[in-house]
Design an enzyme around this catalytic site. Structure first.
Site, mmCIF file in Angstrom:
data_model
loop_
_atom_site.group_PDB
_atom_site.id
_atom_site.type_symbol
_atom_site.label_atom_id
_atom_site.label_comp_id
_atom_site.label_asym_id
_atom_site.label_seq_id
_atom_site.Cartn_x
_atom_site.Cartn_y
_atom_site.Cartn_z
ATOM 1 N N HIS A 84 13.372 4.276 8.523
ATOM 2 C CA HIS A 84 12.561 2.824 7.832
ATOM 3 C C HIS A 84 12.466 2.601 6.317
ATOM 4 O O HIS A 84 11.795 3.611 5.750
ATOM 5 C CB HIS A 84 11.536 2.144 8.501
ATOM 6 C CG HIS A 84 10.881 1.131 8.379
ATOM 7 N ND1 HIS A 84 10.592 0.012 8.523
ATOM 8 C CD2 HIS A 84 9.477 1.007 7.253
ATOM 9 C CE1 HIS A 84 10.281 -1.072 7.893
ATOM 10 N NE2 HIS A 84 9.192 -0.429 7.186
ATOM 11 N N GLU A 96 60.015 3.402 -0.918
ATOM 12 C CA GLU A 96 58.945 2.807 -1.974
ATOM 13 C C GLU A 96 58.060 4.012 -3.004
ATOM 14 O O GLU A 96 58.849 5.146 -3.089
ATOM 15 C CB GLU A 96 58.191 1.509 -1.759
ATOM 16 C CG GLU A 96 59.294 0.503 -1.842
ATOM 17 C CD GLU A 96 58.762 -0.156 -1.199
ATOM 18 O OE1 GLU A 96 56.976 -0.611 -1.275
ATOM 19 O OE2 GLU A 96 59.469 -1.592 -1.827
ATOM 20 N N VAL A 137 50.363 -26.739 11.632
ATOM 21 C CA VAL A 137 50.478 -27.116 10.158
ATOM 22 C C VAL A 137 52.720 -27.709 10.384
ATOM 23 O O VAL A 137 53.108 -26.812 11.056
ATOM 24 C CB VAL A 137 50.069 -25.798 9.457
ATOM 25 C CG1 VAL A 137 51.060 -25.895 7.877
ATOM 26 C CG2 VAL A 137 49.225 -25.365 9.835
ATOM 27 N N GLY A 157 42.995 -14.727 11.281
ATOM 28 C CA GLY A 157 43.140 -13.835 11.843
ATOM 29 C C GLY A 157 41.724 -12.711 11.229
ATOM 30 O O GLY A 157 41.570 -13.702 9.987
#
Length: 466
Positions: free
Chosen positions: A445, A35, A238, A181
């Site tokens: 800082h 591709e 599921v 995940g």
């Protein structure tokens, strides 16, 4: 027959990194890609997904502009512009693809378009043309895993590849993300921040990032998602999806019983599988394991056939673009006759680009204790960090796991820009630094990085602000 020093099979991160690195060493290189060069990472994964995550971040920031002293016109509420977000994403991808293509051309890499297969005599066949190299590097990549019986149609049931390539003119109003995940968590974060009714369904305990980071940092992300509106179900199975005139019905079972929801779109994000079915491995004598991964000697990335290497998602190492880059360097250095150090997979950097971001390297506290290590652990919350308060993003913490009286074993953090803050901890873990070594370094800082220094200081039994 065309002869090269190296023939690279696949143009994703591992493939183009191999080609560029080998060419920079003076080798002649052919790169075979079916591709566009860039692979999943550039065109369907890392880059477009992070562009969408940034769009969600900008929308979230604008939505809270008033808290930062920026007043929107009376009665004006910001709205997501999904086509515009996708257009910007496509522009970034196209620009990077153009740059990569130009770089390959400048390095004089021969790019061959087509499907390449290994041959019995060690060459790579591409549409009747044979490319021979004194070495071949296989970078076959990966594809989204499917759930049996859950047909992906690209419209109502999609994978992450299709979500990042979306040309839809509007966002779905209701989404079910199957899998908590890295991929599932990132998309749940995008959809939630863009005001999509988002339900996350995960088979394992905890629901969000059940594998990978230390539980303390993953739980911060889970709480943040819930606070922002994500519905999370852990230990969920599921059932068969049911298409209706209004959307998709998703039945599921949890330890609390059975339930179902109707959504406009289901995103299946249960991980990725290697694409090694049709690369000619058997003919070439390259062994593939039972999970479909190319077997390699990770010290050299060489396969069972001498002179043929494999790297990236098609081998059973962490499926990360930057790991593929590192493996490319190992393979090419070995081809050059050098003795490169192998990738230390236990200490690579991991990042989840959610809000808040999660990043880690090295061992979790649970892993270190399970390995029998006597560990000392310290954490520092972002809640009191001045820079985090200025940003308005105080959900987060730094957690350091160290051997008692010894080096840092694991570094875990969650919070704003964790992806950029990680690398100080990555160096510390890989150089086996002591917490006191890092604690004595000066951190600017105000900065988010101060939280790292503060955490390291506490190993001395003393502290500044903690």
């Amino acid at each position: 027959m065309s002869d090269f020093d190296v023939v690279v099979l696949g143009g994703g991160p591992g493939g183009y990194a191999s080609a560029l690195y080998a060419a920079s060493a003076g080798l002649t290189v052919a790169l075979v890609e079916k591709e566009k060069v860039g692979g999943t990472c550039l065109h369907r994964g890392c880059i477009p997904a992070k562009a969408l995550l940034h769009a969600a971040e900008v929308f979230r920031t604008v939505s809270h502009a008033g808290a930062h002293g920026v007043r929107l016109p009376e009665g004006v509420e910001p709205e997501p512009d999904w086509p515009a977000a996708n257009s910007r994403k496509a522009g970034i991808v196209n620009q990077l693809h153009k740059g990569l293509s130009g770089l390959l051309k400048r390095r004089k890499v021969t790019v061959v378009n087509g499907w390449g297969r290994l041959t019995a005599d060690g060459a790579v066949a591409v549409d009747g043309q044979n490319l021979r190299g004194r070495a071949v590097i296989v970078c076959a990549g990966s594809a989204p895993r499917a759930i049996p019986g859950m047909e992906v149609d690209g419209v109502r049931v999609v994978t992450s590849d299709q979500s990042t390539n979306s040309e839809a003119d509007r966002l779905p109003e209701r989404v079910a993300v199957i899998g908590g995940g890295v991929i599932g968590a990132e998309f749940a974060s995008v959809y939630t921040d863009l005001k999509v009714d988002t339900t996350l369904l995960e088979a394992l305990p905890h629901g969000v990032l059940p594998i990978g980071p230390d539980r303390d940092v993953a739980d911060v992300l889970a709480r943040s998602l819930k606070k922002r509106g994500t519905t999370i179900h852990a230990e969920t199975r599921v059932g068969t999806l049911e298409q209706t005139s209004n959307g998709v019905v998703v039945p599921f079972e949890t330890p609390r019983g059975s339930d179902k929801i109707e959504v406009d779109q289901v995103l299946v994000s249960i991980g990725r599988r290697p694409v090694t079915e049709d690369i000619g491995a058997a003919e070439a004598g390259v062994r593939i394991d039972q999970r479909g991964f190319v077997e390699v000697d990770t010290a050299t990335m060489q396969t069972s056939r001498p002179g043929v290497y494999a790297i990236g998602d098609c081998v059973g190492t962490p499926g990360l673009a930057h790991v593929a880059y590192a493996e490319a360097m190992v393979a090419v250095d070995h081809i050059l006759g050098e003795n490169p150090p192998p990738v230390d997979y236990a200490k690579v950097p991991w990042v989840v680009y959610t809000h808040p971001e999660v990043a880690w390297t090295g061992m979790t506290e649970a892993e270190a204790r399970a390995a029998g290590r006597d560990v000392e652990v310290h954490k520092h919350a972002m809640a009191g960090n001045g820079r985090a308060m200025i940003l308005g993003e105080t959900d987060g913490l730094v957690k350091v796991v160290a051997a008692r009286g010894g080096p840092i074993l694991g570094f875990h953090l969650v919070g704003p820009w964790a992806s950029e803050l990680l690398h100080e901890g990555y160096l510390a873990v890989n150089w086996e630094a002591l917490p006191s070594d890092v604690g004595r370094l000066v951190h600017a800082h105000p900065s988010l990085a101060e939280a790292i220094g503060e955490t390291m200081i506490t190993f001395s039994g003393r502290s500044l602000h903690g």
